[in-house]
Design an enzyme around this catalytic site. Structure first.
Site, PDB file in Angstrom:
ATOM      1  N   LYS A 125       0.832  -1.201   0.000  1.00  0.00           N
ATOM      2  CA  LYS A 125       0.000   0.000   0.000  1.00  0.00           C
ATOM      3  C   LYS A 125       0.869   1.254   0.000  1.00  0.00           C
ATOM      4  O   LYS A 125       1.910   1.318   0.670  1.00  0.00           O
ATOM      5  CB  LYS A 125      -0.911  -0.029   1.233  1.00  0.00           C
ATOM      6  CG  LYS A 125      -1.968   1.065   1.310  1.00  0.00           C
ATOM      7  CD  LYS A 125      -2.841   0.821   2.538  1.00  0.00           C
ATOM      8  CE  LYS A 125      -3.896   1.898   2.728  1.00  0.00           C
ATOM      9  NZ  LYS A 125      -4.729   1.631   3.933  1.00  0.00           N
ATOM     10  N   SER A 206      -9.556   1.596   3.601  1.00  0.00           N
ATOM     11  CA  SER A 206      -8.790   2.363   2.628  1.00  0.00           C
ATOM     12  C   SER A 206      -7.787   1.535   1.836  1.00  0.00           C
ATOM     13  O   SER A 206      -7.176   2.028   0.886  1.00  0.00           O
ATOM     14  CB  SER A 206      -8.046   3.510   3.326  1.00  0.00           C
ATOM     15  OG  SER A 206      -7.053   3.012   4.211  1.00  0.00           O
ATOM     16  N   SER A 230      -9.964  -0.853   7.555  1.00  0.00           N
ATOM     17  CA  SER A 230      -9.347  -0.639   6.249  1.00  0.00           C
ATOM     18  C   SER A 230      -8.577  -1.837   5.703  1.00  0.00           C
ATOM     19  O   SER A 230      -8.117  -1.793   4.567  1.00  0.00           O
ATOM     20  CB  SER A 230      -8.427   0.591   6.285  1.00  0.00           C
ATOM     21  OG  SER A 230      -9.203   1.754   6.379  1.00  0.00           O
TER      22      SER A 230
END
Length: 529
Positions: A125, A206, A230
């Site tokens: 990420k 997210s 997330s």
């Protein structure tokens, strides 16, 4: 949107985008046409068999000489180039990935294999610092060009384990802490991430870019981060296994923060075994003994019904079938086993996150982006105002503005809110229900089936079960339980602190009995399955 909805929308949902290669969907092209072209591209790159491939299968292919790390990485890169322009899941790929793979192949030929991740491609990420020719920006244009001075410790562990950092995934910008009206999976750098099961549906966030990329077989495994939902929400929405570890199990340094009292990285994978392997590398532990197909026998599992059932009949129905499977595999089901005080610390959670965001972001920028002109949250706010057309075309930065108004972490309002959160989530919350019922885990629906992406009105959030474990800092694991009209649904196993090994055992035994995962179909628009 206020209260719990406001907190949920900024925290639990966020995705990512990528612009690498030709568009996978051309005009009104059907999903069968896309998959046909993809099979041709995979065959040309030798990558056809990599779809849904596990870490164990890839290791065996390299051991026998059928594959090299270089050929595996090349095949995944070809798949990203072919499919990602419509998914927008990968912000950028690592220009040095093939060179790193060559080095690892050389080590293998010299009989130096570092472990189960040797030569395995991993996507990370884009809020996790890497020292290479890729950026670390949290999806924001404000940090473009900022160079971390070193790898985040978790990235250093991955490299030491022999993993190939294949690329950086899109995310909800700033991990979805910018606005209470955001659309999950959107960032200024990447645009809007799509769900591989239906491209008009949201992949949640997210860590949505990691979720979409791994379910689309863009890499073997991926790394997400979670403050509240997330990791587990995009795992549920994308039919993945997502592990939100105990706070502190994985070193959090070098992660662009929301809040140190809740932030953690964790694995996202297509199988429990792959998630366990990745977690082992990140935490420096061996979880292989947790993979027991008979691990549900005698386990005591509670069902958290109050607050966590009832918002989605489709999710409820699939989780009920999963609970019956747990029972048939020998688990003792305690039903209900409701979590005390759930929902009573939503406002105080937001207070803590806003306070910590202001302080923690400044500390990160000083240590991990020293060459950036952006030094504080106030600088980010000013950058966004100066670049409204690109940074705020759909939603604003209300939460940033609220955080900027907060004082230092010595404020009594912060200290009181943090104490309340820890008391209600731990000693008067999860600890109580675990002790009273002698439980090994608690289960609940992770969330609803993925909703339509809506940049005009924002996320259509119905409910989720991530908050108690997130606020307490306790572990949870999301696993697929099936599909509602072709859209994924997940169930979460929630545990006490440092019980990852037990949760992996329960999740693995469930997965082996239920075999719940079906690969995505990349439908241009959702339609009933």
């Amino acid at each position: 949107m206020a209260g719990v909805l406001s907190r949920r929308s900024f925290l639990q949902y966020g995705i990512a985008a990528t612009l690498v290669g030709p568009h996978p969907l051309r005009g009104n092209e059907s999903s069968s046409d896309v998959l046909g072209r993809l099979r041709e591209a995979k065959a040309e790159s030798g990558g056809e068999e990599l779809e849904e491939a596990t870490v164990v299968q890839l290791q065996e292919a390299m051991r026998t000489g059928a594959r090299t790390s270089r050929s595996i990485c090349a095949a995944y890169l070809a798949r990203i180039a072919e499919l990602d322009p419509k998914l927008h899941a990968v912000l950028e790929t690592n220009p040095d990935a093939l060179a790193v793979a060559d080095q690892l192949d050389g080590e293998r030929r010299a009989n130096r294999v570092r472990g189960p991740l040797h030569g395995i491609p991993v996507l990370v990420k884009d809020n996790i610092a890497t020292v290479d020719r890729m950026m670390t920006t949290a999806g924001s244009l404000a940090l473009v060009g900022a160079t971390p001075p070193r790898d985040a410790p978790l990235v250093a562990r991955l490299r030491a384990a022999g993993a190939v950092i294949l690329g950086k995934t899109n995310l909800s910008e700033w991990a979805n802490i910018r606005s209470s009206h955001s659309t999950s999976g959107w960032s200024a750098r990447g645009g809007q991430c799509a769900n591989p099961y239906a491209l008009d549906r949201n992949p949640c966030g997210s860590s949505s870019g990691t979720g979409a990329a791994i379910t689309a077989s863009f890499a073997a495994v991926g790394i997400g981060t979670e403050t509240d939902g997330s990791i587990v929400c995009p795992s549920s929405a994308c039919s993945l296994v997502g592990v939100k570890p105990t706070l502190g199990l994985i070193d959090g340094a070098g992660i662009i923060p929301i809040a140190h009292s809740q932030d953690t990285a964790g694995p996202m994978a297509r199988t429990v075994a792959d998630a366990a392997t990745l977690l082992g590398a990140l935490a420096g532990r061996d979880y292989s003994s947790s993979l027991d197909p008979a691990g549900l026998r005698g386990a005591r599992i509670g069902v958290a019904r109050k607050k966590f059932f009832g918002y989605s009949p489709q999710a409820d129905a699939l989780v009920e079938v999963a609970i019956d499977m747990l029972r048939r595999q020998g688990a003792v089901i305690v039903d209900p086993a409701d979590i005390p005080h759930a929902g009573e610390y939503d406002d105080s959670e937001l207070t803590v996150l806003l306070y910590e965001l202001k302080t923690d972001l400044a500390a990160y920028l000083a240590a991990w982006a020293p060459n950036s002109k952006i030094k504080t949250l106030a600088d980010v706010i000013a950058f966004n105002e100066a670049n409204k057309a690109t940074e705020m075309p759909y939603f604003g930065q209300e939460l940033f503005l609220q955080a900027q108004e907060k004082g230092p972490l010595t404020d009594q309002a912060y200290r009181d809110a943090l104490a309340k959160n820890q008391r209600l989530s731990r000693s008067e919350g999860l600890d109580v229900v675990f002790a009273q019922n002698n439980l090994d885990a608690i289960v609940a629906p992770t969330g609803s089936p993925p909703w339509p992406t809506d940049l005009v009105n924002g996320d259509h959030f119905l409910g989720a079960s991530s908050t108690p474990a997130a606020v307490a800092g306790y572990p949870s694991i999301a696993v697929p339980v099936g599909y509602s009209f072709g859209l994924p649904v997940g169930m979460s196993f929630i545990g006490r602190a440092n019980t990852e090994a037990k949760l992996l055992t329960l999740a693995y035994a469930y997965e082996q009995a239920a075999k719940p995962r079906t690969p995505p179909r990349f439908l241009p628009q959702w339609r009933p399955a």
